[in-house]
Design an enzyme around this catalytic site. Structure first.
Site, PDB file in Angstrom:
ATOM      1  N   ASP A 213      30.578  -1.149  15.200  1.00  0.00           N
ATOM      2  CA  ASP A 213      30.554  -2.186  16.229  1.00  0.00           C
ATOM      3  C   ASP A 213      30.538  -1.604  17.636  1.00  0.00           C
ATOM      4  O   ASP A 213      30.428  -2.348  18.609  1.00  0.00           O
ATOM      5  CB  ASP A 213      31.752  -3.128  16.062  1.00  0.00           C
ATOM      6  CG  ASP A 213      31.346  -4.488  15.548  1.00  0.00           C
ATOM      7  OD1 ASP A 213      30.219  -4.614  15.039  1.00  0.00           O
ATOM      8  OD2 ASP A 213      32.144  -5.432  15.664  1.00  0.00           O
TER       9      ASP A 213
ATOM     10  N   ASP B   2      42.106 -11.361   8.130  1.00  0.00           N
ATOM     11  CA  ASP B   2      42.266 -10.985   6.732  1.00  0.00           C
ATOM     12  C   ASP B   2      43.272 -11.885   6.009  1.00  0.00           C
ATOM     13  O   ASP B   2      43.037 -12.330   4.892  1.00  0.00           O
ATOM     14  CB  ASP B   2      42.672  -9.508   6.622  1.00  0.00           C
ATOM     15  CG  ASP B   2      43.632  -9.095   7.736  1.00  0.00           C
ATOM     16  OD1 ASP B   2      44.367  -9.971   8.241  1.00  0.00           O
ATOM     17  OD2 ASP B   2      43.630  -7.911   8.121  1.00  0.00           O
TER      18      ASP B   2
END
Length: 736
Positions: A145, A451
């Site tokens: 990223d 998550d």
């Protein structure tokens, strides 16, 4: 019917579950604590001050703080009455499925080459490529990223080194398959095997060359022109791609399909893929969750493994059998159909002997998560986790549905160039517009702990999860080596978990009727981390303030009401110490853990709590802080010597130092007044408050050392020291 019974009788499980031991001790502790807590509540009600004034208000405050501690204690104990441990039978897996093992896609996420060194990422990649698993069924994907050509170059160097590293690991049965970790552990040339010694020497030289190459370009800050011609992928940056504005870069460095690329022994290599998803101004990229979702889509077009392993870039493989361990759960004929993910424990290879910053999470890993496992499954913690692709992409589990492992292994292989051109579109920044990605498909968006909420959502669709903590840890990562780094990490965790509690994903609401009540409450243990800050702040400041004012908040030492308080203190900390030691900790490690428990509650949880409230009021936006893995050598040295690091000017340190100094000033004042002015019988009324004050001073000894005695770069900054002293003196003057 008879045939079905015969088939059931032939069933041999691939894993087993065993109930945790020492349940009798736990039940005695829990029941006796509950009785003592009830007596404390009775005391608070019966001795409520009748007269208006400061004592009445402080009594109400201390009662509310204790009520919160009681509620939270009940929440944390509620799921603990059951706990299970899992054990796998990999030999049975091999004998039954060796020729039909499924493809496995491995996702590694990185976002900044300065905070996450490319050499470390390359080591992680190599450790995963070297799994004891058919290489033609392994595909490793790196999501960058940061869109860094430095990271791509490191991956390119790793792809070359893999051709010699993988055969070496196979031939000599090397278990520690991250090169840097291996050479750090085996520092001398093995002398008992001449063949091993020769290859070890050659391999070490090759690794050193790779290390120098990567280190040199990191110092230079760019990939030199003469190196760009080595791989066509490096030309992608010639068009001016930047971190926040670039097209999709998708490159296959090793094409493992059809055994096209092999190592020096002629054995096939795992597929290795680099992805930097497209980023453009004005388009949300959704941090790590967005990167994971792009990987899910891209991999579905290239390898489409039915099993996905996702890892942070600092977590290298420490156990070459981890894939097979996970498959024992997924491929079990009777117990594996509804398992969505297998969460391995997050462990670290840089933990000091006494775990200075409490980073090993011993009790959560060894106790709390085992309890969650017994009630439907552990949290998904964002790394070290194997998933079924179907569950991760939003599919609901239908009771009785089975996976045909032979069918999912069939895959069509289009031409490579056509494949890359078409697949790159799946990582475009506009692809998710008006789609279910980030909502019903893939990882959830809009939360710092994407998550945890993703794992909860998966379970609410009928799936369950299991926790696995083998004797040889599956993965080892890098824990923060500074106090500030640890506190910032826990700020993000507590903020995200508290956001879940206040959102539509609150387990009590979102999970109602979908998951067991025990599992709903288990999630609250983490969702309410941030809410602990207020009660803890009250307890470490107001009783000390009341000491100065001569206001007693606890029973007299000569009163029978002191007994429930004394028992709660003794039982709580004795059980906590025993639990910590049973999980492999040390006495000093427990002392450090208690300090970090306090520090996190009055800083990390406070900041996370306030940021969440401000965000809901519209005063703050979602942000994602990367925990740096690249630190100064002196910092590492102090960390290894277990010297706490206070070298950065931070508002968190001002809070810690002010509380510690205020308690120190109060302690000196009370000692002086008891010795000089007042009779010793005053100890009878203020014994518990003086004890609490003394415990806070003892637990803050490293902080006082950093304030007044240390002269190294890790001591408390002068600005923090001055501000803390001023604030502590003001608080003392108000109380006095």
């Amino acid at each position: 019917m008879e045939g079905r019974d015969m088939k059931k009788n032939d069933y041999i499980p691939l894993f087993e579950s065993k109930a945790a031991k020492w349940r009798g001790v736990y039940w005695f502790y829990a029941i006796s604590m509950a009785v003592s807590i009830a007596l404390i509540c009775v005391y608070r009600v019966m001795h409520f001050p009748q007269q208006h004034g400061l004592r009445r208000w402080t009594w109400i405050g201390i009662s509310m703080a204790e009520l919160w501690f009681i509620i939270y204690w009940i929440i944390t104990q509620f799921p603990r009455y059951r706990a299970v441990s899992r054990y796998t039978f990999k030999d049975r897996l091999s004998s039954r499925y060796e020729d039909g093992l499924p493809r496995v896609d491995i996702f590694i996420s990185t976002a900044d080459p300065q905070l996450e060194p490319p050499l470390m990422v390359a080591d992680t990649v190599l450790s995963l490529m070297a799994y004891d698993y058919p290489p033609e069924k392994l595909s490793v994907y790196l999501s960058d990223d940061g869109c860094s050509d430095l990271m791509f170059y490191a991956l390119y160097e790793a792809s070359k080194f893999s051709r010699v590293w993988l055969p070496f690991c196979r031939r000599f049965n090397v278990e520690l398959r991250a090169p840097n970790a291996y050479f750090s552990a085996v520092k001398k040339i093995p002398s008992d095997d001449p063949s091993l010694a020769r290859e070890w020497r050659e391999l070490k030289e090759l690794y050193n060359e790779m290390e120098v190459q990567i280190t040199d370009i990191m110092k230079l800050g760019r990939v030199p022109d003469q190196l760009r011609k080595h791989h066509k992928g490096l030309r992608e940056w010639e068009s001016g791609a930047s971190r926040s504005n670039h097209h999709t870069i998708l490159q296959v460095l090793i094409d493992g399909r059809g055994n096209k690329e092999v190592d020096i022994e002629g054995k096939p290599l795992p597929m290795l893929v680099y992805l930097a998803r497209e980023k453009r101004p004005g388009y949300p990229h959704n941090f790590k969750a967005g990167a994971m979702n792009a990987l899910i889509r891209v991999s579905s077009r290239i390898s489409n493994g039915p099993i996905i392993l996702n890892l942070d870039c600092d977590h290298y493989s420490n156990n070459s059998q981890s894939v097979r361990d996970a498959l024992c759960f997924f491929m079990d004929d009777e117990q594996g159909h509804d398992i969505a993910y297998v969460q391995f424990s997050q462990c670290f290879d840089n933990i000091t002997k006494n775990d200075l910053y409490g980073s090993s999470l011993r009790v959560p890993n060894e106790v709390e998560i085992l309890a969650m496992d017994a009630h439907g499954g552990p949290l998904y913690v964002g790394s070290c986790c194997f998933h079924k692709r179907d569950a991760l992409t939003g599919k609901k589990y239908e009771k009785g549905s089975h996976i045909n492992w032979k069918q999912v292994n069939e895959i069509q292989e289009p031409e490579r160039e056509i494949l890359l051109e078409e697949t790159a579109k799946f990582a475009n920044c506009s692809y998710e517009e008006s789609s279910f990605w980030g909502k019903e498909m893939g990882l959830k968006y809009g939360c710092p702990v994407e998550d945890v909420v993703t794992g909860l959502s998966i379970k609410c669709k009928g799936w369950r999860s299991v926790h696995f903590n083998p004797g040889r840890k599956g993965f080892l990562g890098v824990a923060p080596v500074t106090l500030l780094g640890t506190l910032i990490q826990h700020t993000r965790w507590s903020e995200g978990n508290f956001q879940i509690f206040l959102s539509k994903y609150c387990p009590l609401i979102y999970g109602h009727g979908k998951i067991p009540i025990q599992l709903q409450i288990s999630y609250l243990c983490y969702n309410l981390w941030g809410a602990n800050c207020l009660a803890t702040l009250y307890y470490v400041t107001v009783p000390t303030f009341c000491l100065l004012k001569g206001i007693n908040l606890f029973p007299q030492l000569s009163s029978n009401w002191i007994l429930p308080y004394a028992y709660v203190l003794l039982a709580k900390y004795t059980y906590s110490l025993g639990e910590f030691l049973r999980c492999g900790g040390t006495l000093m490690g427990w002392y450090n853990d208690q300090r970090m428990w306090l520090y996190k509650r009055v800083t990390s949880y406070l900041f996370g709590f306030c940021q969440t409230i401000m965000r809901y009021l519209g005063f703050a936006k979602l942000d994602f802080a990367i925990t740096g893995k690249n630190v100064d050598g002196d910092v590492i040295k102090r960390f290894e010597q277990e010297i706490m690091e206070f070298g950065a000017a931070s508002s968190m340190f001002i809070i810690l130092a002010t509380i510690a100094l205020f308690n120190l000033l109060t302690s000196i004042s009370i000692a002086r007044s008891i010795i000089i002015k007042k009779p010793v019988t005053d100890l009878d009324s203020f014994a518990l408050q003086i004890l609490l004050n003394g415990v806070l001073i003892i637990i803050n000894l490293p902080l006082f050392e950093a304030l007044f005695l240390r002269k190294d770069q890790g001591c408390m900054p002068t600005s923090v020291t001055c501000q803390s002293i001023i604030l502590a003196v003001l608080a003392y003057a108000i109380g006095y």
